[in-house]
Enzyme design. Structure first.
Site, mmCIF file in Angstrom:
data_model
loop_
_atom_site.group_PDB
_atom_site.id
_atom_site.type_symbol
_atom_site.label_atom_id
_atom_site.label_comp_id
_atom_site.label_asym_id
_atom_site.label_seq_id
_atom_site.Cartn_x
_atom_site.Cartn_y
_atom_site.Cartn_z
ATOM 1 N N TYR A 312 0.841 -1.203 0.000
ATOM 2 C CA TYR A 312 0.000 0.000 0.000
ATOM 3 C C TYR A 312 0.871 1.246 0.000
ATOM 4 C CZ TYR A 312 -4.196 -2.728 0.448
ATOM 5 O OH TYR A 312 -5.215 -3.586 0.178
ATOM 6 N N ASP A 326 0.442 -12.693 0.531
ATOM 7 C CA ASP A 326 -0.728 -13.553 0.762
ATOM 8 C C ASP A 326 -0.408 -15.039 0.717
ATOM 9 O OD1 ASP A 326 -2.819 -11.668 1.212
ATOM 10 O OD2 ASP A 326 -2.643 -11.086 -0.881
ATOM 11 N N GLY A 408 -9.347 -12.404 3.100
ATOM 12 C CA GLY A 408 -9.877 -11.245 3.811
ATOM 13 C C GLY A 408 -10.832 -10.475 2.925
ATOM 14 N N TYR A 410 -10.276 -9.303 -0.100
ATOM 15 C CA TYR A 410 -10.059 -9.398 -1.542
ATOM 16 C C TYR A 410 -10.292 -10.815 -2.053
ATOM 17 C CZ TYR A 410 -8.194 -5.905 -4.806
ATOM 18 O OH TYR A 410 -8.050 -4.917 -5.736
ATOM 19 N N HIS A 461 -2.559 1.078 -4.159
ATOM 20 C CA HIS A 461 -1.784 -0.118 -3.843
ATOM 21 C C HIS A 461 -1.433 -0.840 -5.132
ATOM 22 C CE1 HIS A 461 -6.038 -1.288 -3.987
ATOM 23 N NE2 HIS A 461 -5.607 -2.431 -4.473
ATOM 24 N N HIS A 463 -0.668 -4.950 -6.726
ATOM 25 C CA HIS A 463 -0.755 -6.394 -6.493
ATOM 26 C C HIS A 463 0.339 -7.041 -7.331
ATOM 27 C CE1 HIS A 463 -5.045 -6.098 -5.066
ATOM 28 N NE2 HIS A 463 -5.017 -5.046 -5.864
ATOM 29 N N HIS A 623 -3.098 -0.385 -8.703
ATOM 30 C CA HIS A 623 -4.528 -0.158 -8.483
ATOM 31 C C HIS A 623 -4.760 1.224 -7.889
ATOM 32 C CE1 HIS A 623 -8.592 -2.038 -7.077
ATOM 33 N NE2 HIS A 623 -8.743 -0.914 -7.743
HETATM 34 CU CU LIG Z 1 -6.483 -3.702 -5.771
#
Ligand SMILES: [Cu+2]
Length: 667
Positions: A312, A326, A408, A410, A461, A463, A623
């Site tokens: 982030y 993750d 969570g 996402y 953020h 990914h 994002h």
């Molecule tokens: Cu995102």
């Protein structure tokens, strides 16, 4: 992307009769099953139980002992490739063992066939991924902390039972009192009157937990910010007036699917492959090959998600640590829910259950964790002869192997798509709920995010995903990697009209030479070749990694996140095959200082030319949140393709028969 695992509670049939009935029906109609025998067959509940019995018999099970990972210990590649159906095999389980009180981690391998403990070793200075038990514990510990309670009361909230507390992995920031201790940073959300808690962050309040002692050791409070009043639920009732849905579109396969499954191997339109679910990696593809003139030609031995990170952009005290690995920190593989036909996958999908084990070693099944289905693939190829007006046109079919993880807030979907033209595609899907930030006053957002409602900002953020692709182009031997760069020739005697461009091939000979990035200017791609197998035009056969969208990381190279996610330093990495090198950022990510995985291995600068090579592809999405991403994001797609490049001698889908009536002349 994230972190909170509260929604990670396992699927349980008691959640509803309807769900149970659906499961029973689907299991009954789900004909394909794994037949016993193949070395890569997914781990079974019985094998998990045997492994636990063996550990128990060896005194390795105690009240304070947990098992964050229980998975198949894959047999060696050589053994798998030499395997003949019906030969007896030895099945093994790999287990990560964690002792919370001492913060010690061990690895065990158990021979489940002969019920023997094969190995037991302490892994110093590491920590396993968070367990589900710790997710629940986080909420209990935080709720019981008097300082946190006072901070919540200061915000005018007294109904603590409506506060959801999400654990975030701690990362590694040289903070006082965190070395050698299992740390979690906890974020609170107020969920009264709302199913989706992520619209109501209790901003600026972060509890640091010592999971070994079960206490909050630090509370960060940057000051009271109003909890957003918005509800952000998206069930039919909450959304408001609903549109008229489209009329039914029926997918019918009256003669059944076109694929077959024998002893766990899927065959479809000349493709052959196996798959399994892994608690850390999720969906793994194995032994992918394509039938060509009666021969099954190997393409890829193993493919899986090797790591992820979601950093982030907010530098503030309540946000700087938010970068979720993750896979390595949370074990994305077992975060699945049963997929539903007609929504998660089309009505004609067949589903496969996944077997995992909980942190106490009890096996459980997630029904319908993986979907396999055929779908229309658009146009395969076409040409109309203008003189005769004969339309030679072929419709494509695709086979999709799909898995969705809920991490969570996402969701990540991973679809392997098999195309009839020999292309194998990875389609990554991003959806779910973005991580929100509450504002001091409506509209007062900062530069690190974008407003999605007047009182909620969603923080910028990225990914990142790294895929480990063990290609074996016509077998593991004598493979190599060639980079293709398309360049314009300068105008001159050889290029008088300034129109010439050529493709330059650059052989990548060592690991460090193969640390490469995309280049739009040269349309850069990377081809894995086999020099000992030549195609009809005399060139080595090959398969090309064709990138799709990508991103570069914005966090600085010296940031803690970048040191821990060294795989972000390049989009392509190539290593010589090593069965022990599976995870791009290393085996143990939780609170790691970094420097492990690819960045460590490539220091040896091993040769990758004429070897069994492994490609590691880093894929990113930047994002910048939009109001249209709220309260639940429409799916974003990203991915890459593996495209045959001189692997076949002609269009491999040329043999697809015509299925249509030819257009009448003159129409
Ligand atoms: Cu995102």
């Amino acid at each position: 992307m994230t972190h909170n695992l509260l929604h990670r509670q396992r699927w349980r049939p008691e959640r509803g009769w309807l769900a149970l009935i659906v499961v029973v029906i689907c299991l009954a109609c789900s004909t394909p099953t794994y037949a016993a025998g193949h070395p890569l067959e997914p781990i079974t509940k019985e094998e998990v139980a045997t492994a636990m019995k063996v550990l128990q018999a060896n005194g390795k099970v105690g009240a304070d002992i947990r098992f964050p990972v229980i998975a198949l210990q894959e047999p060696s590649k050589a053994d798998v490739l030499a395997y003949k159906a019906g030969t007896p095999i030895q099945r093994e389980a790999f287990i990560v063992v964690y002792e919370r009180a001492t913060n010690d981690t061990f690895e065990a391998v158990v021979d489940c066939t002969h019920s023997v403990l094969v190995s037991w070793k302490k892994i110093p200075g590491v920590q396993p991924p968070l367990t589900e038990e710790e997710v629940k514990l986080t909420q209990e510990i935080v709720h019981a902390d008097p300082q946190w309670q006072a901070a919540i009361r200061k915000r005018g909230i007294t109904d603590f039972e409506h506060i959801q507390v999400d654990p975030w992995s701690a990362g590694y920031y040289h903070l006082q009192g965190e070395d050698g201790v299992r740390v979690v940073r906890a974020v609170s959300y107020y969920n009264a009157g709302s199913v989706n808690p992520y619209a109501r962050p209790i901003e600026g309040l972060i509890a640091y937990l010592n999971m070994n002692t079960g206490k909050v050791f630090k509370l960060v409070d940057t000051g009271v910010v109003p909890v957003p009043k918005t509800t952000a639920d998206f069930d039919d009732r909450s959304v408001g007036p609903l549109r008229t849905p489209p009329r039914p579109l029926q997918i019918a396969q009256p003669q059944g699917p076109s694929y077959e499954i024998h002893d766990g191997e899927v065959s479809w339109q000349k493709w052959h492959f196996r798959f399994a679910m892994h608690p850390r990696e999720g969906l793994i593809l194995y032994t992918v090959g394509y039938e060509d003139r009666g021969k099954l030609r190997p393409i890829m031995y193993r493919a899986g998600l090797s790591e992820m990170v979601v950093p982030y952009a907010d530098p503030g005290p309540a946000w700087f640590f938010r970068n979720a690995f993750d896979e390595g920190e949370y074990g994305i593989g077992h975060m699945s829910y049963p997929e539903e036909a007609d929504t998660d996958a089309p009505a004609n999908a067949h589903f496969f259950d996944a077997v995992f084990a909980d942190e106490r070693g009890a096996p459980f099944e997630i029904p319908r964790a993986v979907a396999l289905y055929e779908r229309d693939g658009g146009l395969l190829w076409k040409h109309v002869d203008e003189k005769t007006e004969i339309n030679q046109s072929r419709r494509a079919r695709e086979l999709v192997l799909a898995w969705i993880a809920t991490v969570g807030n996402y969701e990540y979907g991973f679809n392997w798509i098999f195309h009839q033209d020999g292309t194998l595609e990875m389609d990554v899907l991003l959806t779910g709920v973005m991580e929100p930030k509450a504002l001091p006053a409506a509209g007062q957002h900062d530069a690190y995010g974008h407003l999605v409602t007047p009182d909620i900002e969603a923080v910028h953020h990225q990914h990142f995903f790294n895929f480990r692709l063990d290609l074996d182009v016509d077998g593991p031997a004598d493979n190599g990697v060639v980079e293709m760069n398309t360049v314009a020739l300068p105008p001159g005697k050889d290029n008088p009209y300034d129109n010439a461009f050529i493709a330059k091939e650059l052989v990548l000979r060592t690991e460090q030479e193969a640390e490469r990035n995309l280049n739009l200017e040269t349309a850069r791609v990377w081809k894995v070749i086999n020099r000992s197998v030549k195609n009809a035009v005399g060139a080595p056969v090959g398969y090309t990694l064709v990138p799709g969208d990508n991103a570069i990381p914005y966090a600085g190279p010296n940031s803690s996140m970048r040191k821990r996610a060294g795989f972000l330093n390049a989009q392509l990495w190539v290593t010589p095959y090593d069965a022990n090198e599976l995870y791009a950022a290393g085996d143990y990510i939780t609170q790691s200082a970094g420097g492990d995985g690819l960045v460590r291995w490539v220091k040896a600068n091993r040769s990758i030319d004429g070897k069994d090579v492994v490609l590691w592809y880093t894929l990113g999405v930047t994002h910048l949140p939009r109001p249209e991403d709220w309260p639940v994001m429409p799916v974003i797609h990203t991915g890459f393709k593996l495209v045959p490049t001189g692997f076949f001698d002609r269009n491999p889908a040329l043999d697809m028969p015509s299925m249509t009536v030819k257009r009448a002349a003159g129409n």
